[in-house]
Write a protein that holds these residues in place. Sequence first.
Motif, short mmCIF file in Angstrom:
data_model
loop_
_atom_site.label_atom_id
_atom_site.label_comp_id
_atom_site.label_asym_id
_atom_site.label_seq_id
_atom_site.Cartn_x
_atom_site.Cartn_y
_atom_site.Cartn_z
N PHE A 36 0.86 -1.18 0.00
CA PHE A 36 0.00 0.00 0.00
C PHE A 36 0.90 1.24 0.00
O PHE A 36 1.73 1.40 0.89
CB PHE A 36 -0.88 0.04 1.25
N ILE A 37 0.74 2.10 -0.98
CA ILE A 37 1.60 3.28 -1.10
C ILE A 37 0.81 4.53 -0.72
O ILE A 37 -0.15 4.91 -1.40
CB ILE A 37 2.16 3.43 -2.53
N ARG A 38 1.23 5.14 0.38
CA ARG A 38 0.60 6.38 0.82
C ARG A 38 1.00 7.52 -0.10
O ARG A 38 2.12 7.56 -0.61
CB ARG A 38 1.05 6.70 2.25
N LEU A 39 0.09 8.43 -0.33
CA LEU A 39 0.40 9.63 -1.11
C LEU A 39 1.39 10.50 -0.33
O LEU A 39 1.09 10.93 0.79
CB LEU A 39 -0.87 10.43 -1.37
N GLU A 40 2.54 10.74 -0.90
CA GLU A 40 3.56 11.55 -0.26
C GLU A 40 4.10 12.56 -1.26
O GLU A 40 3.99 12.37 -2.47
CB GLU A 40 4.72 10.67 0.25
N GLY A 41 4.69 13.61 -0.77
CA GLY A 41 5.32 14.58 -1.66
C GLY A 41 4.39 15.69 -2.08
O GLY A 41 3.29 15.87 -1.55
N ASN A 42 4.82 16.47 -3.07
CA ASN A 42 4.05 17.62 -3.54
C ASN A 42 2.76 17.16 -4.21
O ASN A 42 2.76 16.25 -5.02
CB ASN A 42 4.87 18.45 -4.54
N ARG A 43 1.70 17.80 -3.84
CA ARG A 43 0.40 17.47 -4.44
C ARG A 43 -0.41 18.74 -4.65
O ARG A 43 -0.16 19.76 -4.01
CB ARG A 43 -0.38 16.50 -3.55
N CYS A 44 -1.38 18.66 -5.55
CA CYS A 44 -2.31 19.76 -5.75
C CYS A 44 -3.05 20.00 -4.44
O CYS A 44 -3.58 19.06 -3.84
CB CYS A 44 -3.28 19.43 -6.88
N GLU A 45 -3.10 21.23 -4.00
CA GLU A 45 -3.73 21.53 -2.71
C GLU A 45 -5.25 21.42 -2.76
O GLU A 45 -5.90 21.43 -1.72
CB GLU A 45 -3.34 22.93 -2.25
N ARG A 46 -5.79 21.27 -3.96
CA ARG A 46 -7.25 21.16 -4.08
C ARG A 46 -7.73 19.72 -4.24
O ARG A 46 -8.82 19.40 -3.80
CB ARG A 46 -7.74 21.99 -5.28
N CYS A 47 -6.95 18.85 -4.91
CA CYS A 47 -7.47 17.52 -5.23
C CYS A 47 -6.56 16.36 -4.84
O CYS A 47 -6.92 15.20 -5.02
CB CYS A 47 -7.80 17.42 -6.71
N SER A 48 -5.36 16.64 -4.34
CA SER A 48 -4.39 15.61 -3.92
C SER A 48 -3.65 14.94 -5.06
O SER A 48 -2.89 14.00 -4.83
CB SER A 48 -5.05 14.53 -3.05
N LEU A 50 -0.66 14.23 -7.35
CA LEU A 50 0.76 14.53 -7.26
C LEU A 50 1.10 15.55 -8.33
O LEU A 50 0.85 15.36 -9.52
CB LEU A 50 1.58 13.25 -7.45
N SER A 51 1.68 16.68 -7.89
CA SER A 51 1.86 17.81 -8.80
C SER A 51 2.95 18.73 -8.28
O SER A 51 3.15 18.88 -7.08
CB SER A 51 0.53 18.58 -8.91
N ASP A 52 3.65 19.39 -9.21
CA ASP A 52 4.67 20.37 -8.85
C ASP A 52 4.11 21.79 -8.78
O ASP A 52 4.83 22.74 -8.47
CB ASP A 52 5.83 20.32 -9.86
N VAL A 53 2.82 21.93 -9.11
CA VAL A 53 2.18 23.25 -9.03
C VAL A 53 1.12 23.21 -7.94
O VAL A 53 0.54 22.16 -7.65
CB VAL A 53 1.55 23.64 -10.38
N PRO A 54 0.85 24.35 -7.29
CA PRO A 54 -0.09 24.36 -6.17
C PRO A 54 -1.50 23.91 -6.54
O PRO A 54 -2.18 23.23 -5.76
CB PRO A 54 -0.07 25.82 -5.71
N TYR A 73 -8.87 15.44 -0.02
CA TYR A 73 -7.62 14.84 0.46
C TYR A 73 -7.76 13.33 0.37
O TYR A 73 -8.77 12.75 0.80
CB TYR A 73 -7.32 15.25 1.90
N SER A 74 -6.73 12.69 -0.21
CA SER A 74 -6.75 11.24 -0.42
C SER A 74 -5.60 10.58 0.34
O SER A 74 -4.59 11.22 0.65
CB SER A 74 -6.63 10.91 -1.91
N VAL A 75 -5.75 9.28 0.58
CA VAL A 75 -4.79 8.55 1.40
C VAL A 75 -3.75 7.81 0.57
O VAL A 75 -2.55 7.90 0.83
CB VAL A 75 -5.51 7.54 2.33
N TYR A 76 -4.21 7.06 -0.44
CA TYR A 76 -3.33 6.14 -1.16
C TYR A 76 -3.23 6.47 -2.65
O TYR A 76 -4.12 7.07 -3.24
CB TYR A 76 -3.85 4.70 -1.07
N ILE A 77 -2.13 5.98 -3.25
CA ILE A 77 -1.94 5.99 -4.70
C ILE A 77 -2.66 4.77 -5.29
O ILE A 77 -2.69 3.70 -4.69
CB ILE A 77 -0.45 5.95 -5.05
N TYR A 78 -3.20 4.94 -6.48
CA TYR A 78 -3.92 3.86 -7.15
C TYR A 78 -2.95 3.05 -8.01
O TYR A 78 -2.88 3.19 -9.22
CB TYR A 78 -5.04 4.43 -8.01
N ASN A 79 -2.18 2.17 -7.38
CA ASN A 79 -1.25 1.31 -8.11
C ASN A 79 -1.92 -0.04 -8.41
O ASN A 79 -3.09 -0.26 -8.09
CB ASN A 79 0.04 1.11 -7.32
#
Length: 222
Positions: A36-48, A50-54, A73-79
Amino acid sequence: MKCLICHDEWLPPVSLAMLLTLRQADVCCQRCRARFIRLEGNRCERCSRLSDVPICTDCIKWQQRKSALKHNYSVYIYNDWMKEVINRFKFRGDYALVEAFRSDVRRVFDEHFSSDAFLVPIPLSSSRLAERGFNQAEAIASLLSLPMIFALRRIDDEKQSKKTRRERFVGRKFCLTGEDVAKKRIVIVDDIYTTGATVHEAANVLYAAGARDISSFTLIRS
């Protein structure tokens, strides 16, 4: 004990902290848990996403449409692993798998949402509920200790998985059940955020009914 996912026998480690706090041992073996991979790192502040822009381009479009949804806000990546687990949980009716998410769901929610909110799980149509046996969004919401309000009812009955990305942006159709949401802080709960059409449309319906602050919490960000 047996792992909830792979069913292999395993012995969970027991720490002093666990004994002192009566914290429940993990229901998954270490091998399954690590997938299970938790969402980590830069993300869109509106939808979670993964993104390098706000704010990502999709969320800019939602802002232009004047969506009532404050943020998701989301918990996991969909792998591939999560896709397999969700397929068992959601489409094969393995309700017990919701326990695999309990610890992460509670931790992430408590970090990012207010304790005075009310949870509104995204509803299923009556035919889909009969087919699956339970509402996965309600199951996820039940992991949290906040009150639920069943304020929405589904109108259309078409599976999101059958739609194209563009069709998903149109959203599902909801109506109100008559439950009071006026002036309440609302967190919509769903399993997967893909385009956001479902939670944005739900937010707009709730906003029209008088909800004062509307966000969403999803298990996965696709």
